[in-house]
Design a protein around this motif. Structure first.
Motif, short mmCIF file in Angstrom:
data_model
loop_
_atom_site.label_atom_id
_atom_site.label_comp_id
_atom_site.label_asym_id
_atom_site.label_seq_id
_atom_site.Cartn_x
_atom_site.Cartn_y
_atom_site.Cartn_z
N THR A 1 0.83 -1.20 0.00
CA THR A 1 0.00 0.00 0.00
C THR A 1 0.86 1.25 0.00
O THR A 1 0.64 2.18 -0.79
N GLY A 2 1.85 1.30 0.89
CA GLY A 2 2.73 2.47 0.97
C GLY A 2 3.51 2.72 -0.31
O GLY A 2 3.55 3.84 -0.82
N MET A 3 4.13 1.66 -0.83
CA MET A 3 4.90 1.81 -2.07
C MET A 3 4.00 2.18 -3.25
O MET A 3 4.35 3.02 -4.07
N SER A 4 2.85 1.54 -3.34
CA SER A 4 1.94 1.80 -4.45
C SER A 4 1.46 3.25 -4.43
O SER A 4 1.41 3.92 -5.47
N LEU A 5 1.09 3.74 -3.24
CA LEU A 5 0.64 5.12 -3.13
C LEU A 5 1.76 6.10 -3.48
O LEU A 5 1.55 7.03 -4.26
N ALA A 6 2.93 5.90 -2.88
CA ALA A 6 4.05 6.81 -3.13
C ALA A 6 4.41 6.85 -4.61
O ALA A 6 4.55 7.93 -5.21
N TYR A 7 4.53 5.69 -5.19
CA TYR A 7 4.94 5.60 -6.59
C TYR A 7 3.90 6.21 -7.51
O TYR A 7 4.21 7.01 -8.39
N ASN A 8 2.65 5.87 -7.30
CA ASN A 8 1.61 6.28 -8.25
C ASN A 8 1.16 7.72 -8.07
O ASN A 8 0.73 8.35 -9.03
N ILE A 9 1.26 8.26 -6.86
CA ILE A 9 0.99 9.69 -6.69
C ILE A 9 2.04 10.49 -7.46
O ILE A 9 1.73 11.44 -8.19
N ALA A 10 3.31 10.10 -7.31
CA ALA A 10 4.38 10.79 -8.02
C ALA A 10 4.25 10.62 -9.52
O ALA A 10 4.43 11.58 -10.29
N VAL A 11 3.94 9.41 -9.95
CA VAL A 11 3.81 9.15 -11.39
C VAL A 11 2.63 9.92 -11.97
O VAL A 11 2.71 10.47 -13.07
N THR A 12 1.52 9.97 -11.24
CA THR A 12 0.34 10.68 -11.73
C THR A 12 0.61 12.18 -11.87
O THR A 12 0.30 12.78 -12.90
N VAL A 13 1.19 12.76 -10.83
CA VAL A 13 1.40 14.21 -10.83
C VAL A 13 2.54 14.63 -11.76
O VAL A 13 2.42 15.61 -12.50
N PHE A 14 3.64 13.87 -11.74
CA PHE A 14 4.84 14.32 -12.44
C PHE A 14 5.18 13.51 -13.71
O PHE A 14 5.84 14.03 -14.60
N GLY A 15 4.76 12.25 -13.77
CA GLY A 15 5.16 11.40 -14.87
C GLY A 15 4.15 11.26 -15.99
O GLY A 15 4.48 11.41 -17.17
N GLY A 16 2.91 10.98 -15.63
CA GLY A 16 1.90 10.70 -16.65
C GLY A 16 1.69 11.82 -17.64
O GLY A 16 1.51 11.60 -18.83
#
Length: 424
Positions: free
Chosen positions: A365-380
């Motif tokens: 849960t922690g890794m998924s949230l951290a990774y995907n929040i960053a990816v959504t805001v900055f990567g996608g």
């Protein structure tokens, strides 16, 4: 750092079976996402025919970014599912969802056939893929890291190596298709070939994942029934720091994903040349990642990440300025090689670091949230932002501006990880 629970030792053959199973499934999941980015120019003309090429490509890249809004939801649902039911169950479910999205894209009629329904259905398929990918990184990384806790960096780095394989496979399709098919053939059926390939291989990955054993660490732990609440209640600081460390990795990754479109549209290079250069980046990431992971086990994760981040910060603008001034295949190859080495030096150590930031009960849960929040805001939306920066500034070196920003953010987060959490 989080403590490691007592776990039943795992044999070396079992550990390598886990690497193969997680890596092949992860590579196939990411393959479909990367292919969409690589073939953005063709897809823009088929599904978003506005009469203006720049508007069409922005709409296509915007659609690429829209799917990332589903990633945090996928992270919450699939990440919590992995912490409650196990890593294996989440990995199996995520690949099924990705296959459904890929099937829709592979067979979807274009705008000229069904009109506005075509881009709408395409967005639906991308949302489905985004939800699936939202749970993939955390589940795959936890699965790899928990098999041999003493070598988390090495085993978790295979998650990044599999993404390098993804880039390599997608680039091979790009080279072969653009080098052997006419523009008419590419528009008619050529762009569908990579998606069909992913669809055909998907069942193999699904079969392999259903035959996996659960990780020893998860079996030895006591699962929580409220992983999401526990993550926010007990690990808020770790979550924020983890998000910051992901920013540079995701921006660099999606800059590489954007490079074929950039080379074709901004530098005027042939598509086959652009995809050939990407082959080198994918090969570097695939081969170098395990070495970086091993080095992070023996010399510290943040140390190698800090060095890579600083070098990216210092070198990226001069590299892009040189590339714009000398837009040749040789120059592009050098830039891609340097970017590939530095990106891998940072990104391949990241999964091991993230896996140690959270306890077993809330790790996915922690890794998924951290990774995907960053990816959504900055990567996608990275490709969209880069395209906008080029248009707004009038500078073809503008992609470097975004990477410089990302490097600064992640350097701050890495220093916080060292000072606040005690990582080395």
């Amino acid at each position: 750092m989080s403590s490691t629970p007592a776990a039943v030792p795992i044999s070396r053959p079992a550990a390598w079976r886990a690497v193969v199973a997680a890596s092949i499934g992860n590579a196939l999941e990411w393959f479909d996402l990367v292919v969409y980015g690589f073939f953005a120019v063709v897809i823009s003309k088929l599904f978003f025919p506005t009469g203006n090429d720049s508007v069409s490509i922005l709409l296509t890249l915007g659609t690429f970014g829209v799917s990332f809004f589903m990633r945090p939801l996928g992270a919450i649902v699939l990440g919590a599912y992995a912490d409650r039911a196990g890593r294996k169950a989440a990995l199996t479910l995520s690949i099924l969802l990705m296959m459904m999205g890929t099937f829709i894209i592979a067979v979807l009629p274009t705008y000229s056939t069904i009109g506005v329904a075509a881009p709408l259905i395409l967005v639906l398929a991308r949302l489905m893929q985004g939800f699936s990918a939202g749970g993939e990184f955390g589940s795959a990384t936890a699965f790899l890291a928990e098999h041999v806790p003493g070598r988390r960096g090495f085993f978790a780095s295979w998650q990044v190596a599999s993404q390098g394989l993804t880039t390599l496979l997608a680039a091979i399709f790009g080279v072969v298709l653009t080098g052997n098919l006419s523009p008419e053939q590419m528009s008619t059926w050529g762009w569908r070939v990579p998606f069909i390939f992913g669809l055909l291989i998907g069942p193999v990955a699904y079969y392999i994942r259903t035959r996996l054993d659960e990780t020893p660490e998860f079996l030895a732990s006591v699962p929580t029934t409220t992983p999401l609440r526990d993550t926010f209640a007990l690990n808020k600081e770790r979550l924020l720091i983890a998000i910051g460390t992901v920013v540079l990795g995701t921006v660099a990754t999606y800059l590489v994903l954007f490079m074929p479109t950039y080379a074709i549209r901004q530098l005027g290079l042939a598509p086959s040349v652009a995809f050939t250069a990407i082959l080198l980046t994918g090969a570097i990431q695939m081969v170098l990642s395990p070495f970086v992971g091993h080095f992070s086990d023996t010399h510290g994760r943040t140390r190698i990440m800090l060095i890579s981040a600083v070098l990216l910060l210092v070198l990226i603008y001069p590299l892009f300025t040189w590339l714009v001034g000398h837009p040749t295949f040789g120059t592009l190859l050098v830039v891609q090689a340097v970017l590939g080495v530095l990106m891998t030096g940072y990104f391949a150590a990241l999964p091991g670091l993230l896996s140690e930031m959270f306890p077993v009960a809330t790790r996915t849960t922690g890794m998924s949230l951290a990774y995907n929040i960053a990816v959504t805001v900055f990567g996608g939306f990275g490709p969209f932002i880069i395209t906008w920066l080029i248009a707004s500034t009038g500078s073809k070196a503008a992609p470097s501006f975004y990477l410089i920003f990302a490097a600064v953010v992640s350097l701050v987060a890495l220093m916080a990880a060292r000072k606040r959490l005690g990582f080395k």
